[in-house]
Design an enzyme around this catalytic site. Sequence first.
Site, PDB file in Angstrom:
ATOM      1  N   CYS A   2     -66.550 -11.379  18.573  1.00 47.37           N
ATOM      2  CA  CYS A   2     -67.181 -10.906  19.803  1.00 47.37           C
ATOM      3  C   CYS A   2     -68.095  -9.737  19.466  1.00 47.37           C
ATOM      4  O   CYS A   2     -68.068  -9.204  18.350  1.00 47.37           O
ATOM      5  CB  CYS A   2     -66.132 -10.469  20.822  1.00 47.37           C
ATOM      6  SG  CYS A   2     -64.981 -11.771  21.320  1.00 47.37           S
ATOM      7  N   GLY A  28     -71.378 -13.849  20.247  1.00 52.01           N
ATOM      8  CA  GLY A  28     -70.605 -14.540  21.263  1.00 52.01           C
ATOM      9  C   GLY A  28     -71.498 -15.097  22.345  1.00 52.01           C
ATOM     10  O   GLY A  28     -72.313 -14.358  22.909  1.00 52.01           O
ATOM     11  N   ASN A 101     -62.914  -6.801  20.085  1.00 55.75           N
ATOM     12  CA  ASN A 101     -63.377  -7.771  19.083  1.00 55.75           C
ATOM     13  C   ASN A 101     -62.292  -7.900  18.029  1.00 55.75           C
ATOM     14  O   ASN A 101     -61.916  -6.909  17.395  1.00 55.75           O
ATOM     15  CB  ASN A 101     -64.684  -7.300  18.437  1.00 55.75           C
ATOM     16  CG  ASN A 101     -65.136  -8.230  17.309  1.00 55.75           C
ATOM     17  OD1 ASN A 101     -64.837  -9.415  17.321  1.00 55.75           O
ATOM     18  ND2 ASN A 101     -65.858  -7.676  16.346  1.00 55.75           N
ATOM     19  N   GLY A 102     -61.777  -9.096  17.831  1.00 58.44           N
ATOM     20  CA  GLY A 102     -60.743  -9.311  16.834  1.00 58.44           C
ATOM     21  C   GLY A 102     -59.701 -10.281  17.331  1.00 58.44           C
ATOM     22  O   GLY A 102     -59.945 -11.096  18.234  1.00 58.44           O
ATOM     23  N   TYR A 262     -72.321 -14.629   7.324  1.00 54.07           N
ATOM     24  CA  TYR A 262     -72.816 -15.432   8.446  1.00 54.07           C
ATOM     25  C   TYR A 262     -72.986 -14.676   9.758  1.00 54.07           C
ATOM     26  O   TYR A 262     -74.030 -14.768  10.394  1.00 54.07           O
ATOM     27  CB  TYR A 262     -71.848 -16.602   8.673  1.00 54.07           C
ATOM     28  CG  TYR A 262     -72.138 -17.471   9.870  1.00 54.07           C
ATOM     29  CD1 TYR A 262     -73.159 -18.419   9.839  1.00 54.07           C
ATOM     30  CD2 TYR A 262     -71.391 -17.355  11.039  1.00 54.07           C
ATOM     31  CE1 TYR A 262     -73.416 -19.227  10.932  1.00 54.07           C
ATOM     32  CE2 TYR A 262     -71.647 -18.158  12.147  1.00 54.07           C
ATOM     33  CZ  TYR A 262     -72.659 -19.098  12.091  1.00 54.07           C
ATOM     34  OH  TYR A 262     -72.921 -19.895  13.162  1.00 54.07           O
ATOM     35  N   ASP A 370     -77.292 -23.230   2.373  1.00 54.25           N
ATOM     36  CA  ASP A 370     -76.749 -22.759   3.646  1.00 54.25           C
ATOM     37  C   ASP A 370     -75.827 -21.582   3.368  1.00 54.25           C
ATOM     38  O   ASP A 370     -75.393 -21.379   2.231  1.00 54.25           O
ATOM     39  CB  ASP A 370     -75.979 -23.883   4.351  1.00 54.25           C
ATOM     40  CG  ASP A 370     -75.976 -23.702   5.865  1.00 54.25           C
ATOM     41  OD1 ASP A 370     -76.383 -22.628   6.344  1.00 54.25           O
ATOM     42  OD2 ASP A 370     -75.568 -24.640   6.573  1.00 54.25           O
ATOM     43  N   ASP A 371     -75.520 -20.811   4.421  1.00 52.94           N
ATOM     44  CA  ASP A 371     -74.663 -19.645   4.222  1.00 52.94           C
ATOM     45  C   ASP A 371     -73.244 -20.047   3.843  1.00 52.94           C
ATOM     46  O   ASP A 371     -72.573 -19.368   3.065  1.00 52.94           O
ATOM     47  CB  ASP A 371     -74.647 -18.773   5.484  1.00 52.94           C
ATOM     48  CG  ASP A 371     -74.293 -19.583   6.722  1.00 52.94           C
ATOM     49  OD1 ASP A 371     -73.101 -19.876   6.917  1.00 52.94           O
ATOM     50  OD2 ASP A 371     -75.202 -19.915   7.492  1.00 52.94           O
TER      51      ASP A 371
END
Length: 494
Positions: A2, A28, A101-102, A262, A370-371
């Site tokens: 988030c 998010g 966030n988490g 990412y 790609d990442d």
Amino acid sequence: MCGIVGMIGNHDVASTIYECLTILQHRGQDAAGIATCEDGKLELVKNNGLVSDVFRSESAQKLKGLSGIGHVRYPTAGSSNFEEAQPFYVNSPFGIALAHNGNLHNAEQLQKELFAEDRRHINTQSDSEVLLNVFAHELQNASGLVITPEAIFHAVSRVHKRCQGAYANVLIIPGYGIVAFRDPNGIRPLVYGVRKADPNTPGAKDEYMVASESIALDLHHFELLDDVAPGEAIIMTNDRQLYKKQCAEHTQLSPCVFEFVYFARPDSMIDDVSVYKARLRMGEKLAERIKERWANEDIDVVIPIPESSRTSAIPMAHELGVKFREGFVKNRYIGRTFIMPGQEQRVKSVRRKLNAVELEFRNKNVLLIDDSIVRGTTSKQIIQMAREAGAKKVFFASAAPPVRYPNVYGIDMPVAEELVAHNRTEAEICEILGADGLIYQTLEDLEAACLEGNPKIDRFDSSCFSNEYVTDVGDDYFEKIGIQRSDMAKQHNG
């Protein structure tokens, strides 16, 4: 994963928080919310959808006040319930709103304790509401009729003792100010900064902001003061006093390495590491492996998969001595396929999201980068698109190691069985993806690419690659998230 932001300013902060949330929208896309405070009264607007969809003029007009917090939500367990949009609010003690966030991996046990011992009711399945109530209960026990920094610091220290997992939080207490704190391992990012008062403006005071990424501060010309340290709490009062204290007994700086791979924007600083430079180094290190393994392969062009792999692709092409080309055009109005619920939706969205520039593929041996590779859905589709565009051979490189295990700290990595690399060799993955060759970054090189920016980092949370978790996670929790995060569960939930 988030995005969170909090601010105390000299004017109504809602519009600034709104703009910060748009900058953090990549963290998010499921829901968004803002809570502000004016004259001791909290106003809250939140809903499912993008930031621009949630905050229409009529709803935003009531968000008045010089302090506020904001949140953009990415559902860890695939649920898109409106009730789980943030910020969350609890009225006792004092009234507190939280943006988190988490992920807490002991949330179920905490919920039982809150009901049986603390007499608090949890109304959703969100671990964020659990965390808010743990803090509120501990603050109530520590404070009298007046809030003090010491009471807040004590409450945060009790949160650290009770909560297990990853959490970066920002809270607003009406009439008092903003509180921010980070788990003792510093897994999820959190930074804070100041915008100094203009000495020529009468009555102006210093303004403070805390956010998931430094880019939110940069946007509004806040000076980055520091990262919130693992276990540390920051208090920004309405009268512009700044307090900070270490509230955990044992700490280590263990940021999530997937932020650098990412999630984070390349123009952000996280734990004193430039995400952009870390990704440049990822490309350089991966190029060295490619030169060793594919020395005899005649690669004509390096093509990144938009967007996050572009930074790594540029130095890779330079080190290999081949052309760098933009071979895919991205539709910017399609969300991140990584977080979409359901395999069928992800497959359809890849074709809607990307279109191949045929001239860059026709009769060429192309190296796509790609990442990372998670389920393999996107990679397989893109390799097929490259072949349909006329590529002779398609090689594929991942700037990250094989993702073999679920993440329990706020990233919705699917169940292990849905990860293409789980219990498979590189050759088997290559065959599934349909590539002529596949190469991964080593974990050692990935961590070195990030650690070079800040040698004070103790370790990284690289659990989705290594199966080594920063906190003690029980086997029963993996069984639980296996049920929650499967594609079948996500389709049922949303």
